[in-house]
Design an enzyme around this catalytic site. Sequence first.
Site, PDB file in Angstrom:
ATOM      1  N   CYS A 138     -10.103  -1.501 -10.698  1.00 54.82           N
ATOM      2  CA  CYS A 138      -9.488  -0.436  -9.897  1.00 54.82           C
ATOM      3  C   CYS A 138      -8.158  -0.844  -9.283  1.00 54.82           C
ATOM      4  CB  CYS A 138     -10.450   0.049  -8.819  1.00 54.82           C
ATOM      5  SG  CYS A 138     -10.824  -1.197  -7.586  1.00 54.82           S
TER       6      CYS A 138
ATOM      7  N   GLU B  64     -12.153  -9.566  -5.621  1.00 59.71           N
ATOM      8  CA  GLU B  64     -10.705  -9.666  -5.401  1.00 59.71           C
ATOM      9  C   GLU B  64     -10.322 -10.945  -4.674  1.00 59.71           C
ATOM     10  OE1 GLU B  64      -9.408  -6.253  -3.150  1.00 59.71           O
ATOM     11  OE2 GLU B  64     -11.158  -6.265  -1.862  1.00 59.71           O
TER      12      GLU B  64
ATOM     13  N   ARG C 189     -10.162   4.985  -1.060  1.00 64.01           N
ATOM     14  CA  ARG C 189      -9.737   4.051  -0.002  1.00 64.01           C
ATOM     15  C   ARG C 189      -9.958   4.751   1.343  1.00 64.01           C
ATOM     16  NH1 ARG C 189      -5.477   2.729  -4.019  1.00 64.01           N
ATOM     17  NH2 ARG C 189      -5.411   0.465  -4.287  1.00 64.01           N
TER      18      ARG C 189
ATOM     19  N   ARG D 118     -15.095   3.112  -0.764  1.00 58.10           N
ATOM     20  CA  ARG D 118     -14.979   1.721  -0.328  1.00 58.10           C
ATOM     21  C   ARG D 118     -14.967   1.717   1.189  1.00 58.10           C
ATOM     22  NH1 ARG D 118      -9.701  -1.608  -1.808  1.00 58.10           N
ATOM     23  NH2 ARG D 118      -8.779  -0.269  -0.217  1.00 58.10           N
TER      24      ARG D 118
ATOM     25  N   HIS E  37       0.798  -1.215   0.000  1.00 54.99           N
ATOM     26  CA  HIS E  37       0.000   0.000   0.000  1.00 54.99           C
ATOM     27  C   HIS E  37       0.834   1.270   0.000  1.00 54.99           C
ATOM     28  CE1 HIS E  37      -3.318  -2.772   0.631  1.00 54.99           C
ATOM     29  NE2 HIS E  37      -3.957  -1.853  -0.064  1.00 54.99           N
TER      30      HIS E  37
ATOM     31  N   ASN F 195      -5.177  -6.148  -7.654  1.00 52.25           N
ATOM     32  CA  ASN F 195      -4.009  -6.311  -6.770  1.00 52.25           C
ATOM     33  C   ASN F 195      -4.183  -7.541  -5.889  1.00 52.25           C
ATOM     34  OD1 ASN F 195      -3.373  -3.841  -7.828  1.00 52.25           O
ATOM     35  ND2 ASN F 195      -3.992  -2.695  -6.024  1.00 52.25           N
ATOM     36  N   ASP F 196      -5.348  -7.597  -5.236  1.00 52.24           N
ATOM     37  CA  ASP F 196      -5.585  -8.749  -4.366  1.00 52.24           C
ATOM     38  C   ASP F 196      -5.947  -9.985  -5.173  1.00 52.24           C
ATOM     39  OD1 ASP F 196      -5.075  -8.090  -1.657  1.00 52.24           O
ATOM     40  OD2 ASP F 196      -6.730  -6.666  -1.772  1.00 52.24           O
TER      41      ASP F 196
ATOM     42  N   ARG G 287       1.460 -10.173  -1.896  1.00 50.41           N
ATOM     43  CA  ARG G 287       1.782  -8.958  -2.666  1.00 50.41           C
ATOM     44  C   ARG G 287       2.867  -8.113  -2.020  1.00 50.41           C
ATOM     45  NH1 ARG G 287      -3.904  -5.615  -2.196  1.00 50.41           N
ATOM     46  NH2 ARG G 287      -2.703  -3.733  -2.545  1.00 50.41           N
TER      47      ARG G 287
HETATM   48  C1  PEP Z   1      -7.036  -4.280  -5.144  1.00 53.73           C
HETATM   49  O1  PEP Z   1      -6.910  -5.193  -4.335  1.00 53.73           O
HETATM   50  O2  PEP Z   1      -6.819  -4.377  -6.358  1.00 53.73           O
HETATM   51  C2  PEP Z   1      -7.477  -2.940  -4.688  1.00 53.73           C
HETATM   52  C3  PEP Z   1      -7.744  -1.993  -5.539  1.00 53.73           C
HETATM   53  O3  PEP Z   1      -7.517  -2.709  -3.355  1.00 53.73           O
HETATM   54  P1  PEP Z   1      -6.245  -2.515  -2.404  1.00 53.73           P
HETATM   55  O4  PEP Z   1      -5.038  -2.361  -3.285  1.00 53.73           O
HETATM   56  O5  PEP Z   1      -6.504  -1.299  -1.576  1.00 53.73           O
HETATM   57  O6  PEP Z   1      -6.245  -3.767  -1.607  1.00 53.73           O
HETATM   58 MG    MG Z   2      -7.782  -5.073  -2.391  1.00 57.85          MG
END
Ligand code: PEP
Ligand code: MG
Length: 763
Positions: free
Chosen positions: A680, A609, A475, A511, A368, A632-633, A643
């Site tokens: 996203c 996700e 976020r 979110r 993050h 991402n997740d 990650r």
């Molecule tokens: C994701 O997981 O792709 C996402 C956008 O949320 P975050 O990166 O905040 O977990």
């Molecule tokens: Mg996420």
Amino acid sequence: MTHKIFETLKSLIQDVNEACDLKQALNIIVTRTRQVMHADAVSVYFRDNNTDQLVLMATDGLNPEAIGKIRFDLDQGLVSLVLTQTEPLNIKNAHAHPNYRYVTETDELAFHGFLGAPIIQHRHALGVLVVRQTRQRRFSADDETFLVTLAAQLAGAISHAEKMGELTKLLTDANHDSFILKGLSGSPGIAIGEAVIVFPPANLEAVPDNVIAEDEIEDHIRAFNHALDDVENEFKELSRRLQDSLSREELALFDAFCLMLRSDTLVDTVIDRIKSGQWAQGALRETISEHVKQFNAMDDAYLRERAADIKDLGRRILMHLQAQQSKPLDITAPVILVGEELSVSQFAEVPLQYLAGIISTQGSASSHIAILSHALGIPAVMGIEDLPVNRLKGQRIVVDGYRGQIYVKPTTAVLNEFKRLIKKDELLDNALKQLIDKASVTLDGVHIPLHVNTGLLADISPSLQSGAEGVGLYRTEIPFLIRDGFPGEEEQAHIYQQVLQSFAPRPVTFRTLDIGGDKALPYFPVIEANPFLGWRGIRIMLDHPEIFLTQIRAILKSNIYGNNLRLMLPMISDVSEVDESLKLIHKAHRELIAEGMAVPFPLIGLMIEVPSAIFQMHALAKRVDFFSIGSNDLTQYLLAVDRNNRQVAGLYNCLHPSVLHSIHHIISIAHQHNKPVSACGEMAGDPASALLLAGMGIDTLSMSVGSLLKVKWAIRSFTLKQTSELAEKALTMENVTDIRALVNQALDNAGLSELIRVDSIEP
Ligand code: PEP
Ligand code: MG
């Protein structure tokens, strides 16, 4: 292995683990191994990646003067052979081996018996551990096992030392001019600035070294003495408060603590270290660590347990020292923020206009902190494990966020080259500005709205100026992360209102709180073995409806500027979570209406996700209004690749065929139910990946503001038909390399080659 050897090995390994630094660990290994094996010399060689040579790092038996001086090219000598073959080598008479090479400095002629074991960590050969005998000797199978086990242990110590920056310190001479360190790209771009080091408070191990001037010594001694007084007063106060609840024996413990606090060995050693030029916090760290080691080494179990008390004492003294010595950073020029494990709150320590770059020893592109850097357009390099944090303070550093490299004390030539690249980036950014007012449409006229991901009030105005058509992901945890406690309903509503008002009538997707994983709130600690598989996101919220309801109420009541609010739930892995969340959202809505606030009920969406959600798409689509793919997740969970973990960052890739097929499936099912899908994750901000998403039918793309115009350029350069063909082809491919080559080629053919370098998110 015999029991006796096994016991010896165990005790040796324990001593190595307790060594205060790598140098000491190496010395323990060479001296003890020499004794145990009745050998005439034991040595350790490390691979220096800068020169691609093996360097003698420690020895017992060879000439100690040769340490750091003896270097072998990788195609020279027996030691190199062990490294390149990644196998132990056991030779009775080394002189007779074709690879034997005579080295004067270490008097090689004197030795015949040779046993070498490679030091390997994560498939990389880091060095070689060698035992030598003057007479001809073939070492036994037990000896071989012993050495191989020890080498494996040493690999762990080296890797730890890399993390602490010691390895680079050992390998590069202190006065070495410039050096390059490799990490992972965290956020693209290039930055030049002086390093500012931040470290977490009340953590003795994280305290860096800091040399102080002669005239500062008295101040540091005074601060230390003050801290001792403060801790003593704290103990006295504690003892007074507890006197009715504890027995006399138990209360005597506080006296024992006070005695320990004032013991000559502790006080004098710290003061001596300050006098020799170390700052008070560093002197305390070194002294406490020495004491802890001494206690740990004691045979008596009771005394061994005192190590924990000493540590606790050290931490208390440190807290008081830090309270006295913490000054706000005085920053008036661009700086590079450097830290072991940078947290979002440490971001706030540097005024944003001076925050030029970020370097973190931990994490990767999808951490993050990297995402936040990206959102703010700050180049970042993550996961440089052998970063010599202690030596970087005030150094000039170039952060190359494209390639994930840093240049410490760069030469003028290097500096000029990077200045040229910064200019080139500026030219591209300026050229792209002409797209701000242009629509995000494909060449055949299909509109794909581009939204931004935000979470900071600081990036609202750049987002508005970029021509974003809305916020695809706000976020909400970010305002929570930079506070000392949970913000209340009104405080939250104040923030949400500013965002909704700034973007109205454009949609803003809030979110709900997604804490846990690598986003721990300092005031709501969650300690877990596997945080990304643990109590995270919606799971915490449903277990704490009071926190969830407060947030939902704050969000709903902020929707007074044109009904532009959309609400999104993270980390959904089961329909029951959606049902329970909807119940709570309706409850909050009913309450507000009853309180006279006629706020509309918003559109509700889900983040897809977690892999289990992919196969419940039909059921989920019946319950909500829209979806957003959190790549991402999704990538982390589909590929089972943390990650945040640098070791496996090479495996983390959103262009993996399984990720693409999952996304394709999510979009098709959602569309069967006439529900729109946005993307996203960071993938949406990579122009090449954005083309694939467009080709698979994505309705909206949401990304860091810095990527928006680049993605718009890509979207405007292709027809939707071309992107569909591209996606179709990618979906037939079997690996990431082919898929990346395909999309890069497409960008190149369309005259967008600058985007390949500028925003590639390949690790
Ligand atoms: C994701 O997981 O792709 C996402 C956008 O949320 P975050 O990166 O905040 O977990
Ligand atoms: Mg996420």
